[in-house]
Design an enzyme around this catalytic site. Structure first.
Site, mmCIF file in Angstrom:
data_model
loop_
_atom_site.group_PDB
_atom_site.id
_atom_site.type_symbol
_atom_site.label_atom_id
_atom_site.label_comp_id
_atom_site.label_asym_id
_atom_site.label_seq_id
_atom_site.Cartn_x
_atom_site.Cartn_y
_atom_site.Cartn_z
ATOM 1 C CD GLU A 1 2.838 1.088 6.304
ATOM 2 O OE1 GLU A 1 3.408 1.331 7.381
ATOM 3 O OE2 GLU A 1 2.748 -0.072 5.845
ATOM 4 C CG ASP B 1 9.429 -0.208 2.592
ATOM 5 O OD1 ASP B 1 8.343 -0.750 2.399
ATOM 6 O OD2 ASP B 1 10.064 -0.288 3.669
HETATM 7 O O1 FUB Z 1 9.647 -1.494 5.802
HETATM 8 C C1 FUB Z 1 9.098 -1.152 7.055
HETATM 9 C C2 FUB Z 1 7.753 -0.532 6.906
HETATM 10 O O2 FUB Z 1 6.884 -1.457 6.256
HETATM 11 C C3 FUB Z 1 7.709 0.681 6.035
HETATM 12 O O3 FUB Z 1 8.240 1.829 6.624
HETATM 13 C C4 FUB Z 1 6.264 0.717 5.765
HETATM 14 O O4 FUB Z 1 5.867 1.597 4.762
HETATM 15 C C5 FUB Z 1 5.982 -0.733 5.427
HETATM 16 O O5 FUB Z 1 6.279 -1.033 4.087
#
Ligand code: FUB
Length: 323
Positions: free
Chosen positions: A222, A15
């Site tokens: 997301e 991320d």
């Molecule tokens: O790293 C945890 C979660 O996985 C992140 O918040 C999401 O975007 C995904 O990449």
């Protein structure tokens, strides 16, 4: 740089939120660890406990690890799972925004402050009032205004909310209904609160129709990111269970945004998450995959590759499997 480059080999990172501060690249990733928790749709296996900050003087140069910038043990309201973070600068102060579950297992977003981009960051006593879900991305509009984009489905809990309130249903809408939207809110002058109720970030198709919940190849899941290029606003995100990084274009930080295409096809691993940054006249995509861990979805490694635009402002699609 036509071939992607892995950036960090002494720990697992994911991320990557990247910003240019003081003419250096600062990388704010999640710090993946082996938790031993089995994989599930709730993301329990992403059980991270701290953040390290990294910097680079040059895109091809070495990467400096500045050590632990914030630890879950220093956030008294936190329960578990420090997920994707981001950092913004205002008037010489640096603000780290981080989602973590509280003691009731509800994701909230906290803020921590530092005088330096590398931290360490000191957390505020309580999460931001009215914050929920995950993946805060802070966009500096260049006029003193900063906006937070946020939200993530399933393990990120966005499906539990309507109109910024937790509700009973807790599911994505039916396939034929409009999909759930990521959220955006302008931040207060002191950067510690929302200056307004979070609003929907509307993503529409070429006919101006909101994307449908069943449109899994295009609907938001997301990993919000915002950047501008030639006066246009580019909102980019992950489609989650179809593993694409997509983007949509608009004329204001609030949108609406018209779906414009795929930035990155699926990488090795379940999640895909990125940032897009201009540095010394070139554009870069920072992202992650799970190749170095042999495909373990919870042990990811961040990478960078050059990003190119076409003459009409659209982005050339990159292949996640070959880069
Ligand atoms: O790293 C945890 C979660 O996985 C992140 O918040 C999401 O975007 C995904 O990449």
């Amino acid at each position: 740089m036509k071939k992607a480059r892995y950036l960090i080999d002494n720990m697992y990172t994911a991320d990557p939120a990247v910003h240019v501060f003081n003419d250096k690249l600062y990388i704010y990733p999640s710090h993946d660890i082996e938790s031993g928790i089995p994989e599930n749709d709730n993301g329990d296996h992403f059980d991270m406990r701290d953040y390290h900050v990294f910097s680079m003087e040059d895109i091809n140069g070495s990467v400096t690890d500045h050590g632990v910038a914030l630890d879950i043990d220093d956030v008294h309201w936190a329960g578990r799972q420090m997920w994707d973070t981001d950092v913004a600068e205002k008037n010489g102060k640096y603000y780290m925004y981080f989602p973590v579950k509280d003691k009731n297992d509800i994701f909230r977003i906290g803020v921590a402050l530092s005088d330096k981009p590398e931290g360490p960051f000191i957390p505020e006593k309580y999460p931001m009032v009215g914050s929920y879900s995950i993946d805060p991305c802070i966009f500096d509009n260049g006029n003193g205004d900063h906006y937070m984009y946020f939200g993530g489905l399933w393990g990120g809990q966005l499906q539990r909310y309507r109109n910024n309130k937790a509700q009973e249903c807790g599911k994505e809408p039916a396939d034929h209904e409009p999909c759930l939207c990521p959220k955006v809110a302008r931040l207060s002058d002191d950067m510690l609160a929302f200056a307004e109720d979070p609003k929907n970030v509307l993503i529409v198709d070429d006919n101006g129709e909101p994307l449908k919940a069943g449109d899994h190849d295009r609907r938001f899941f997301e990993a919000s990111w915002m950047h501008t290029y030639n006066g246009k606003y580019y909102f980019s995100y992950s489609t989650g269970n179809t593993h694409l990084l997509c983007y949509a274009m608009g004329d204001s930080p609030y949108g609406p945004f018209t779906y414009a295409g795929v930035i990155l096809t699926p990488v090795v691993g379940w999640t895909t998450h990125h940032s897009i940054v201009e540095f010394r006249g070139k554009w870069y995509l920072f992202y992650h995959d799970c190749v170095p861990s042999g495909g373990k979805t919870w042990l990811r490694s961040i990478k960078v590759v050059e990003l190119e635009y076409k003459n009409d402002g659209t982005i050339k699609t990159l292949e996640g499997s070959v880069n």
